[in-house]
Design a protein around this motif. Structure first.
Motif, PDB file in Angstrom:
ATOM      1  N   LEU A 157       5.813  -8.415  -4.450  1.00 57.45           N
ATOM      2  CA  LEU A 157       5.134  -9.185  -5.494  1.00 57.45           C
ATOM      3  C   LEU A 157       5.502 -10.664  -5.400  1.00 57.45           C
ATOM      4  O   LEU A 157       4.634 -11.538  -5.489  1.00 57.45           O
ATOM      5  N   ALA A 158       6.773 -10.936  -5.223  1.00 59.05           N
ATOM      6  CA  ALA A 158       7.223 -12.324  -5.088  1.00 59.05           C
ATOM      7  C   ALA A 158       6.611 -12.966  -3.847  1.00 59.05           C
ATOM      8  O   ALA A 158       6.175 -14.127  -3.881  1.00 59.05           O
ATOM      9  N   ALA A 159       6.544 -12.212  -2.763  1.00 62.05           N
ATOM     10  CA  ALA A 159       5.967 -12.739  -1.522  1.00 62.05           C
ATOM     11  C   ALA A 159       4.483 -13.040  -1.678  1.00 62.05           C
ATOM     12  O   ALA A 159       3.998 -14.080  -1.217  1.00 62.05           O
ATOM     13  N   VAL A 160       3.756 -12.148  -2.321  1.00 61.04           N
ATOM     14  CA  VAL A 160       2.320 -12.372  -2.527  1.00 61.04           C
ATOM     15  C   VAL A 160       2.100 -13.614  -3.378  1.00 61.04           C
ATOM     16  O   VAL A 160       1.241 -14.445  -3.073  1.00 61.04           O
ATOM     17  N   GLU A 161       2.874 -13.759  -4.429  1.00 62.31           N
ATOM     18  CA  GLU A 161       2.739 -14.947  -5.278  1.00 62.31           C
ATOM     19  C   GLU A 161       3.007 -16.218  -4.478  1.00 62.31           C
ATOM     20  O   GLU A 161       2.352 -17.232  -4.691  1.00 62.31           O
ATOM     21  N   LYS A 162       3.948 -16.142  -3.549  1.00 58.58           N
ATOM     22  CA  LYS A 162       4.296 -17.300  -2.728  1.00 58.58           C
ATOM     23  C   LYS A 162       3.169 -17.677  -1.768  1.00 58.58           C
ATOM     24  O   LYS A 162       2.873 -18.849  -1.590  1.00 58.58           O
ATOM     25  N   ALA A 205       0.829  -1.209   0.000  1.00 59.64           N
ATOM     26  CA  ALA A 205       0.000   0.000   0.000  1.00 59.64           C
ATOM     27  C   ALA A 205       0.864   1.260   0.000  1.00 59.64           C
ATOM     28  O   ALA A 205       0.586   2.210  -0.743  1.00 59.64           O
ATOM     29  N   GLY A 206       1.913   1.271   0.794  1.00 54.96           N
ATOM     30  CA  GLY A 206       2.791   2.439   0.857  1.00 54.96           C
ATOM     31  C   GLY A 206       3.459   2.731  -0.477  1.00 54.96           C
ATOM     32  O   GLY A 206       3.525   3.881  -0.910  1.00 54.96           O
ATOM     33  N   CYS A 207       3.936   1.691  -1.132  1.00 51.73           N
ATOM     34  CA  CYS A 207       4.586   1.873  -2.436  1.00 51.73           C
ATOM     35  C   CYS A 207       3.585   2.298  -3.504  1.00 51.73           C
ATOM     36  O   CYS A 207       3.890   3.143  -4.350  1.00 51.73           O
ATOM     37  N   VAL A 208       2.393   1.724  -3.460  1.00 52.70           N
ATOM     38  CA  VAL A 208       1.368   2.090  -4.449  1.00 52.70           C
ATOM     39  C   VAL A 208       0.970   3.550  -4.270  1.00 52.70           C
ATOM     40  O   VAL A 208       0.842   4.292  -5.248  1.00 52.70           O
ATOM     41  N   MET A 224      -2.375  -4.380  -7.892  1.00 54.40           N
ATOM     42  CA  MET A 224      -1.958  -2.977  -7.723  1.00 54.40           C
ATOM     43  C   MET A 224      -0.441  -2.859  -7.727  1.00 54.40           C
ATOM     44  O   MET A 224       0.113  -1.937  -8.332  1.00 54.40           O
ATOM     45  N   ALA A 225       0.232  -3.794  -7.054  1.00 54.88           N
ATOM     46  CA  ALA A 225       1.692  -3.765  -7.020  1.00 54.88           C
ATOM     47  C   ALA A 225       2.261  -3.944  -8.427  1.00 54.88           C
ATOM     48  O   ALA A 225       3.197  -3.238  -8.819  1.00 54.88           O
TER      49      ALA A 225
END
Length: 81
Positions: A42-47, A19-22, A68-69
């Motif tokens: 992004l990699a963490a969310v995919e994991k 959220a902060g980066c977006v 969003m990322a």
């Protein structure tokens, strides 16, 4: 997802980092530090996505965060050209 950790990822922290980066992207191009953070997120969310039980729509929420990322990274890449 408060207090939950999946595959070593704190779900609230993952949410906050994305959220902060977006939000930063809305103000202008991401700096290199935020871009790297976003790529790691992004990699963490995919994991973690396959392991999220759909408690109160959590999987859908994290899918939206992932989208969003990805858009924020894409916008950053377009601005760099």
């Amino acid at each position: 997802m408060r207090g939950r950790e999946i595959h070593g990822e704190d779900m609230v922290l993952l949410d906050a980092d994305i959220a902060g980066c977006v939000v930063s992207t809305l103000s202008g191009p991401l700096d290199e530090k935020r871009r790297k953070v976003l790529l790691l997120c992004l990699a963490a969310v995919e994991k973690v996505l396959p392991s999220i039980d759909d408690e109160d729509g959590a999987s859908e929420y994290y899918e939206h965060l992932r989208d969003m990322a990805a858009l924020a990274v894409e916008l950053g890449n377009a601005d760099a050209r």
